[in-house]
Motif scaffolding. Structure first.
Motif, PDB file in Angstrom:
ATOM      1  N   GLN A 109       0.823  -1.217   0.000  1.00  0.00           N
ATOM      2  CA  GLN A 109       0.000   0.000   0.000  1.00  0.00           C
ATOM      3  C   GLN A 109       0.855   1.264   0.000  1.00  0.00           C
ATOM      4  N   ALA A 110       2.096   1.137   0.465  1.00  0.00           N
ATOM      5  CA  ALA A 110       2.979   2.309   0.493  1.00  0.00           C
ATOM      6  C   ALA A 110       3.575   2.602  -0.882  1.00  0.00           C
ATOM      7  N   LEU A 111       3.489   1.632  -1.795  1.00  0.00           N
ATOM      8  CA  LEU A 111       4.029   1.872  -3.134  1.00  0.00           C
ATOM      9  C   LEU A 111       3.203   2.958  -3.824  1.00  0.00           C
ATOM     10  N   VAL A 118       0.996  -2.287 -11.070  1.00  0.00           N
ATOM     11  CA  VAL A 118       1.849  -3.098 -11.946  1.00  0.00           C
ATOM     12  C   VAL A 118       2.302  -4.364 -11.221  1.00  0.00           C
ATOM     13  N   VAL A 119       2.746  -4.204  -9.976  1.00  0.00           N
ATOM     14  CA  VAL A 119       3.203  -5.373  -9.214  1.00  0.00           C
ATOM     15  C   VAL A 119       2.067  -6.376  -9.050  1.00  0.00           C
ATOM     16  N   LEU A 125      -1.412 -11.502 -10.243  1.00  0.00           N
ATOM     17  CA  LEU A 125      -2.386 -12.041 -11.199  1.00  0.00           C
ATOM     18  C   LEU A 125      -1.732 -12.679 -12.414  1.00  0.00           C
ATOM     19  N   GLY A 126      -0.419 -12.494 -12.585  1.00  0.00           N
ATOM     20  CA  GLY A 126       0.299 -13.208 -13.631  1.00  0.00           C
ATOM     21  C   GLY A 126       0.106 -12.677 -15.036  1.00  0.00           C
ATOM     22  N   LEU A 127      -0.271 -11.401 -15.186  1.00  0.00           N
ATOM     23  CA  LEU A 127      -0.406 -10.832 -16.521  1.00  0.00           C
ATOM     24  C   LEU A 127       0.974 -10.587 -17.130  1.00  0.00           C
ATOM     25  N   SER A 128       1.049 -10.620 -18.447  1.00  0.00           N
ATOM     26  CA  SER A 128       2.313 -10.342 -19.125  1.00  0.00           C
ATOM     27  C   SER A 128       2.573  -8.832 -19.129  1.00  0.00           C
ATOM     28  N   VAL A 129       3.774  -8.449 -19.545  1.00  0.00           N
ATOM     29  CA  VAL A 129       4.103  -7.019 -19.651  1.00  0.00           C
ATOM     30  C   VAL A 129       3.128  -6.338 -20.603  1.00  0.00           C
ATOM     31  N   ALA A 130       2.894  -6.984 -21.749  1.00  0.00           N
ATOM     32  CA  ALA A 130       2.007  -6.377 -22.756  1.00  0.00           C
ATOM     33  C   ALA A 130       0.581  -6.258 -22.228  1.00  0.00           C
ATOM     34  N   GLU A 131       0.105  -7.303 -21.562  1.00  0.00           N
ATOM     35  CA  GLU A 131      -1.266  -7.264 -21.020  1.00  0.00           C
ATOM     36  C   GLU A 131      -1.394  -6.186 -19.940  1.00  0.00           C
ATOM     37  N   THR A 132      -0.356  -6.085 -19.098  1.00  0.00           N
ATOM     38  CA  THR A 132      -0.379  -5.070 -18.039  1.00  0.00           C
ATOM     39  C   THR A 132      -0.370  -3.666 -18.640  1.00  0.00           C
ATOM     40  N   ALA A 133       0.476  -3.487 -19.659  1.00  0.00           N
ATOM     41  CA  ALA A 133       0.547  -2.169 -20.308  1.00  0.00           C
ATOM     42  C   ALA A 133      -0.798  -1.782 -20.899  1.00  0.00           C
ATOM     43  N   THR A 134      -1.449  -2.735 -21.537  1.00  0.00           N
ATOM     44  CA  THR A 134      -2.749  -2.451 -22.148  1.00  0.00           C
ATOM     45  C   THR A 134      -3.785  -2.129 -21.085  1.00  0.00           C
ATOM     46  N   THR A 147       7.733  -2.209 -12.354  1.00  0.00           N
ATOM     47  CA  THR A 147       7.910  -3.549 -11.787  1.00  0.00           C
ATOM     48  C   THR A 147       9.202  -3.622 -10.992  1.00  0.00           C
ATOM     49  N   SER A 148      10.259  -3.122 -11.625  1.00  0.00           N
ATOM     50  CA  SER A 148      11.572  -3.195 -10.990  1.00  0.00           C
ATOM     51  C   SER A 148      11.583  -2.449  -9.650  1.00  0.00           C
ATOM     52  N   ARG A 149      11.047  -1.227  -9.668  1.00  0.00           N
ATOM     53  CA  ARG A 149      11.062  -0.429  -8.443  1.00  0.00           C
ATOM     54  C   ARG A 149      10.128  -1.017  -7.380  1.00  0.00           C
ATOM     55  N   GLY A 150       8.963  -1.464  -7.824  1.00  0.00           N
ATOM     56  CA  GLY A 150       7.986  -1.979  -6.874  1.00  0.00           C
ATOM     57  C   GLY A 150       8.461  -3.239  -6.192  1.00  0.00           C
ATOM     58  N   VAL A 151       8.996  -4.159  -6.989  1.00  0.00           N
ATOM     59  CA  VAL A 151       9.471  -5.422  -6.411  1.00  0.00           C
ATOM     60  C   VAL A 151      10.650  -5.165  -5.481  1.00  0.00           C
ATOM     61  N   ALA A 152      11.513  -4.229  -5.871  1.00  0.00           N
ATOM     62  CA  ALA A 152      12.659  -3.909  -5.004  1.00  0.00           C
ATOM     63  C   ALA A 152      12.176  -3.398  -3.645  1.00  0.00           C
ATOM     64  N   ALA A 153      11.140  -2.595  -3.655  1.00  0.00           N
ATOM     65  CA  ALA A 153      10.614  -2.071  -2.385  1.00  0.00           C
ATOM     66  C   ALA A 153      10.021  -3.186  -1.533  1.00  0.00           C
TER      67      ALA A 153
END
Lengths: 166, 282
Positions: A109-111, A118-119, A125-134, A147-153
């Motif tokens: 929730q702090a993200l 995105v995370v 939910l397992g969506l692909s990059v393309a599906e998430t972008a859409t 994704t990179s920043r969120g997962v790192a947090a």
């Protein structure tokens, strides 16, 4: 489509998927009241669009898209509602330790809102990059960076390094 | 922490849903009301839909209505929500007032995308209907002026479903350029902005750039990407560009001449803050 057929098929979908959709909304907004508002709004829209959406076979994606976008819209409204004193029943959480669950959910929730979405779409939910972008109407590059920043947090909370799925 | 592990941990952290949610009969009853409202509206919008599918700008001269000359600086923030008079959801009245069909909600508004000199007006809108479906629109209004349009106002508008194949809001607006406008299309097509920096178009040079620009919450929230740059056009003219995009907002590049924007990028950011920035009242 006859009205009775629409009602029957819609009812079947709601019975099967509402719990999951409420959890999606809750994961995004962190509040069960707001989550229920979002899901109700989305399901009403789904009912209205049912023949077209059913024909395309994208009922769940349709509702989920409305949920993620509607929540964005809600947060931008100056008259956004705030509730108090009406505490929902605490959900049961099973599995990992309570401390870890709370810490992870708090970290989620702090993200920043878009990182959180995105995370959740990519790693829960397992969506692909393309599906998430859409679904979020952002570029694939933006999905990857969020994704990179969120997962790192989240890793910082869990204390377990890993490669984010970009 | 592999993906499965993270997915599992996220799932557990979210927990199970408490009892709640509107009863199913309530959802169905509300859904039926929406369907009825939509059917009523469909008749009124049917002609507009035909025009919208065409996606092209239409122009008309209203010779029957009064043609008052605008006084002073036009209030470009005004927007009247009322049923359209000419079957287009977005239109300027002959008097130059902007009207939008109340069936739509404004998501994003760009004032004067065609750089028309005052008192002429133009606007570009991203709107959505009750189903969350987005539409793009652009409209212009030329004031009555001696020697132009026989002294009558001229207006036109374009309206259609958002995000046709390969199209962005900015290209849609560019392609709806008003008939007879003297604006150079090149001015609207200096750079592309997709959130992670400017991509100069052919022949354009980025002289200096800034990312993570903060002009206040009136212009953008923390979820939006904002950047600014000083660029030189293929013809050698220098402009400032201000790009913004976000989860709700379509990517858009504001363009200001160096003469208007100031001596350097810092001066331009002050100018932009005065013109578009500031914080929203809570």
């Amino acid at each position: 489509m006859r009205s009775e057929d629409r009602d029957a098929a819609f009812s079947e979908f709601v019975a099967a998927r509402r719990t999951h959709l409420r959890r999606v909304a809750y994961a995004i907004c962190g509040d069960w009241h707001q989550a229920d508002d979002l899901v109700q709004t989305s399901l009403v829209k789904l009912y209205a669009a049912w023949p077209r959406v059913r024909r395309d076979g994208g009922e769940e994606a349709y509702v989920r898209t409305i949920i993620v976008r509607a929540h964005i819209d809600e947060t931008r409204r100056p008259w956004r509602r705030e509730r108090s004193g009406d505490v929902p029943e605490t959900p049961a959480r099973a599995g990992a330790s309570a401390e870890e669950r709370d810490a992870l959910f708090d970290a989620l929730q702090a993200l920043p809102m878009m990182q959180r979405k995105v995370v959740l779409l990519r790693h829960w939910l397992g969506l692909s990059v393309a599906e998430t972008a859409t679904e979020l109407r952002i570029s694939q590059g933006t999905v990857k960076s969020h994704t990179s920043r969120g997962v790192a947090a989240l890793q910082a909370v869990l204390g377990t390094p890993a490669e984010p799925r970009c | 922490m592999d993906d499965l592990d993270l997915a599992t941990r996220l799932d557990r952290s979210i927990g199970s849903a408490p009892h709640g949610g509107a009863p199913l009969p309530t959802l169905i009853a509300e859904g039926r009301r929406v369907v009825r409202r939509r059917r009523l509206r469909a008749a009124a919008l049917s002609l507009a839909a035909v025009v919208a599918l065409g996606g092209s700008a239409t122009a008309f001269v209203d010779r029957s209505a009064p043609t008052p000359a605008p006084t002073g600086r036009p209030d470009e923030r005004s927007l009247e929500l009322r049923p359209p008079a000419n079957d287009m959801p977005l239109t300027y009245t002959p008097a130059g007032d902007l009207r939008l069909d109340p069936a739509y909600e404004v998501v994003m508004r760009v004032d004067n995308p065609y750089f028309l000199p005052s008192p002429d007006r133009s606007v570009a809108l991203v709107v959505q209907n009750q189903d969350g479906e987005r539409f793009w629109g652009a409209a212009f209004w030329y004031a009555p002026q001696e020697g132009r349009n026989e002294g009558h106002p001229l207006s036109g508008s374009s309206f259609g479903p958002a995000a046709a194949e390969g199209e962005t809001f900015q290209t849609y607006v560019d392609q709806s350029l008003p008939v007879g406008t003297t604006t150079s299309p090149a001015r609207t097509r200096l750079v592309r902005f997709e959130g992670d920096g400017f991509t100069p178009l052919l022949g354009v040079t980025v002289l200096e750039g800034r990312s993570d620009v903060d002009l206040g919450t009136r212009f953008a929230t923390g979820e939006d990407d904002v950047a600014a740059a000083e660029v030189r056009s293929p013809g050698g003219d220098v402009y400032y560009v201000l790009g913004r995009q976000g989860p709700v907002l379509e990517p858009w590049v504001y363009v200001v001449t160096k003469a208007e924007g100031g001596a350097d990028l810092d001066a331009f950011l002050d100018y932009a803050r005065d013109r578009w920035g500031g914080d929203r009242a809570e």
